[in-house]
Design a protein around this motif. Structure first.
Motif, PDB file in Angstrom:
ATOM      1  N   THR A   1     -10.368   0.394  20.738  1.00 46.84           N
ATOM      2  CA  THR A   1      -9.823   1.685  20.332  1.00 46.84           C
ATOM      3  C   THR A   1     -10.024   1.898  18.847  1.00 46.84           C
ATOM      4  N   PRO A   2     -10.730   2.962  18.458  1.00 44.42           N
ATOM      5  CA  PRO A   2     -10.950   3.212  17.033  1.00 44.42           C
ATOM      6  C   PRO A   2      -9.637   3.398  16.296  1.00 44.42           C
ATOM      7  N   GLU A   3      -9.563   2.848  15.091  1.00 44.04           N
ATOM      8  CA  GLU A   3      -8.352   2.985  14.280  1.00 44.04           C
ATOM      9  C   GLU A   3      -8.369   4.334  13.581  1.00 44.04           C
ATOM     10  N   PRO A   4      -7.314   5.140  13.739  1.00 50.36           N
ATOM     11  CA  PRO A   4      -7.296   6.472  13.117  1.00 50.36           C
ATOM     12  C   PRO A   4      -7.218   6.400  11.605  1.00 50.36           C
ATOM     13  N   ILE A   5      -7.791   7.376  10.931  1.00 48.12           N
ATOM     14  CA  ILE A   5      -7.705   7.476   9.478  1.00 48.12           C
ATOM     15  C   ILE A   5      -6.829   8.673   9.153  1.00 48.12           C
TER      16      ILE A   5
ATOM     17  N   THR B   1       7.109   6.541   0.443  1.00 45.17           N
ATOM     18  CA  THR B   1       8.316   7.204  -0.067  1.00 45.17           C
ATOM     19  C   THR B   1       9.068   7.934   1.047  1.00 45.17           C
ATOM     20  N   LYS B   2      10.362   7.730   1.097  1.00 43.04           N
ATOM     21  CA  LYS B   2      11.271   8.373   2.051  1.00 43.04           C
ATOM     22  C   LYS B   2      10.955   8.012   3.511  1.00 43.04           C
ATOM     23  N   SER B   3      10.282   6.886   3.697  1.00 41.61           N
ATOM     24  CA  SER B   3       9.959   6.467   5.061  1.00 41.61           C
ATOM     25  C   SER B   3      11.206   6.021   5.821  1.00 41.61           C
ATOM     26  N   GLY B   4      12.182   5.417   5.081  1.00 38.09           N
ATOM     27  CA  GLY B   4      13.378   4.899   5.735  1.00 38.09           C
ATOM     28  C   GLY B   4      14.121   5.971   6.512  1.00 38.09           C
ATOM     29  N   GLY B   5      14.302   7.135   5.898  1.00 40.42           N
ATOM     30  CA  GLY B   5      15.023   8.218   6.552  1.00 40.42           C
ATOM     31  C   GLY B   5      14.299   8.702   7.800  1.00 40.42           C
ATOM     32  N   LYS B   6      12.990   8.798   7.743  1.00 31.75           N
ATOM     33  CA  LYS B   6      12.220   9.274   8.893  1.00 31.75           C
ATOM     34  C   LYS B   6      12.277   8.279  10.040  1.00 31.75           C
TER      35      LYS B   6
ATOM     36  N   ASN C   1      11.919  -5.271  17.094  1.00 32.18           N
ATOM     37  CA  ASN C   1      10.489  -5.580  17.120  1.00 32.18           C
ATOM     38  C   ASN C   1       9.658  -4.440  16.543  1.00 32.18           C
ATOM     39  N   ALA C   2      10.052  -3.195  16.859  1.00 30.60           N
ATOM     40  CA  ALA C   2       9.339  -2.034  16.334  1.00 30.60           C
ATOM     41  C   ALA C   2       9.498  -1.952  14.819  1.00 30.60           C
ATOM     42  N   ILE C   3      10.722  -2.156  14.334  1.00 32.74           N
ATOM     43  CA  ILE C   3      10.985  -2.111  12.891  1.00 32.74           C
ATOM     44  C   ILE C   3      10.245  -3.242  12.186  1.00 32.74           C
ATOM     45  N   ARG C   4      10.177  -4.402  12.824  1.00 34.13           N
ATOM     46  CA  ARG C   4       9.445  -5.531  12.240  1.00 34.13           C
ATOM     47  C   ARG C   4       7.969  -5.178  12.071  1.00 34.13           C
ATOM     48  N   PHE C   5       7.393  -4.515  13.087  1.00 34.32           N
ATOM     49  CA  PHE C   5       5.988  -4.097  12.995  1.00 34.32           C
ATOM     50  C   PHE C   5       5.802  -3.142  11.820  1.00 34.32           C
ATOM     51  N   LEU C   6       6.710  -2.173  11.685  1.00 38.33           N
ATOM     52  CA  LEU C   6       6.607  -1.212  10.597  1.00 38.33           C
ATOM     53  C   LEU C   6       6.717  -1.901   9.237  1.00 38.33           C
ATOM     54  N   ASN C   7       7.588  -2.857   9.146  1.00 35.57           N
ATOM     55  CA  ASN C   7       7.751  -3.583   7.885  1.00 35.57           C
ATOM     56  C   ASN C   7       6.507  -4.415   7.569  1.00 35.57           C
ATOM     57  N   ASP C   8       5.966  -5.059   8.600  1.00 39.24           N
ATOM     58  CA  ASP C   8       4.777  -5.900   8.402  1.00 39.24           C
ATOM     59  C   ASP C   8       3.563  -5.076   7.996  1.00 39.24           C
ATOM     60  N   THR C   9       3.486  -3.839   8.471  1.00 35.90           N
ATOM     61  CA  THR C   9       2.328  -2.992   8.156  1.00 35.90           C
ATOM     62  C   THR C   9       2.510  -2.218   6.858  1.00 35.90           C
ATOM     63  N   GLY C  10       3.629  -2.409   6.184  1.00 31.06           N
ATOM     64  CA  GLY C  10       3.851  -1.758   4.903  1.00 31.06           C
ATOM     65  C   GLY C  10       4.350  -0.325   5.005  1.00 31.06           C
ATOM     66  N   ALA C  11       4.882   0.045   6.160  1.00 30.01           N
ATOM     67  CA  ALA C  11       5.328   1.428   6.350  1.00 30.01           C
ATOM     68  C   ALA C  11       6.434   1.813   5.376  1.00 30.01           C
ATOM     69  N   PHE C  12       7.279   0.848   5.019  1.00 24.29           N
ATOM     70  CA  PHE C  12       8.424   1.176   4.177  1.00 24.29           C
ATOM     71  C   PHE C  12       8.057   1.269   2.698  1.00 24.29           C
ATOM     72  N   LEU C  13       6.771   1.063   2.387  1.00 24.88           N
ATOM     73  CA  LEU C  13       6.298   1.303   1.027  1.00 24.88           C
ATOM     74  C   LEU C  13       6.076   2.795   0.796  1.00 24.88           C
TER      75      LEU C  13
ATOM     76  N   SER D   1       2.191  11.054   5.072  1.00 25.28           N
ATOM     77  CA  SER D   1       3.098  11.495   6.125  1.00 25.28           C
ATOM     78  C   SER D   1       2.476  11.254   7.499  1.00 25.28           C
ATOM     79  N   ASP D   2       1.192  11.613   7.623  1.00 24.21           N
ATOM     80  CA  ASP D   2       0.480  11.364   8.874  1.00 24.21           C
ATOM     81  C   ASP D   2       0.373   9.877   9.145  1.00 24.21           C
ATOM     82  N   LEU D   3       0.142   9.101   8.081  1.00 27.99           N
ATOM     83  CA  LEU D   3       0.026   7.654   8.235  1.00 27.99           C
ATOM     84  C   LEU D   3       1.322   7.068   8.776  1.00 27.99           C
ATOM     85  N   LEU D   4       2.443   7.516   8.259  1.00 26.45           N
ATOM     86  CA  LEU D   4       3.730   7.016   8.737  1.00 26.45           C
ATOM     87  C   LEU D   4       3.941   7.388  10.202  1.00 26.45           C
ATOM     88  N   ASP D   5       3.593   8.610  10.568  1.00 31.68           N
ATOM     89  CA  ASP D   5       3.714   9.025  11.967  1.00 31.68           C
ATOM     90  C   ASP D   5       2.877   8.130  12.876  1.00 31.68           C
TER      91      ASP D   5
END
Length: 212
Positions: free
Chosen positions: A133-137, A184-189, A170-182, A142-146
């Motif tokens: 599966t191709p990785e989306p760019i 801005t304002k990702s936590g609230g979303k 497990n889902a939150i761990r994945f987000l943390n490992d991928t740097g999602a919380f870097l 905002s799109d990246l976080l989604d």
């Protein structure tokens, strides 16, 4: 075959050869010829197979002359003596009694196309571990976080409404490992998406770290 039928077939053969270019050979065989060893009565782009008018029958023609199958064959592969691969179609010409009296054949040289196909496959191939599966760019963060949130849900394998606490961790761990919380304002979303408070989010992040 009568003269009017032959004239029409000659015109058709010429038209197809011009339409599809020099790689398209069109051959007309007369199964009622007085000399079965010289069944070709017309040929366009004969350089494809190296044949000419007056040359002998192919395997398909011999089979028809022996009273074998005379069912049309569409889009099958053949090969010339010099190694070219052709995509061929054989259509039987019939009289009013449905007897085969001629053969109209189209042979398209796809040798170069096959070589190009193999080259393209090698060029576009990726290591097996990369997945299919191709990785989306993403166009923006905002799109990246989604997209990361969607990926976290896919990894868990169930919608948020059916997730247990363990699933959300497990889902939150994945987000943390991928740097999602870097972002801005990702936590609230993320909190809104998973229906948790910020305190719970931080708790899940710490719990996820403990499982590493």
């Amino acid at each position: 075959m009568n003269a009017s039928m032959l004239q029409f077939l000659f015109r058709l053969a010429k038209a197809l050869a011009v339409q599809f270019g020099p790689n398209c050979e069109v051959v007309i065989h007369d199964l009622l010829s007085n000399d079965p060893d010289s069944s070709i009565v017309a040929i366009e782009n004969g350089h494809v197979s190296g044949r000419k008018v007056g040359d002998g029958p192919s395997h398909v023609v011999l089979e028809a002359l022996r009273g074998g199958s005379t069912e049309d064959r569409l889009s099958y592969l053949t090969k010339t003596r010099d190694g070219k691969t052709l995509k061929s179609t054989t259509i039987y010409i019939r009289d009013e009694n449905r007897q085969a009296i001629g053969i109209f054949s189209i042979n398209y040289d796809i040798t170069l196309m096959l070589a190009m196909e193999e080259t393209l496959k090698q060029f576009t191939a990726t290591p097996e571990e990369a997945g299919g599966t191709p990785e989306p760019i993403a166009q923006n963060v905002s799109d990246l976080l989604d997209e990361l949130i969607e990926q976290s849900v896919k990894r868990v394998g169930k919608p948020v409404a059916l997730m247990s606490k363990e699933d959300k961790v497990n889902a939150i761990r994945f987000l943390n490992d991928t740097g999602a919380f870097l972002i801005t304002k990702s936590g609230g979303k993320v909190c809104k998406y998973f229906g948790i408070s910020k305190y719970t989010l931080y708790s899940y992040i710490e719990e996820g770290k403990g499982k590493e």
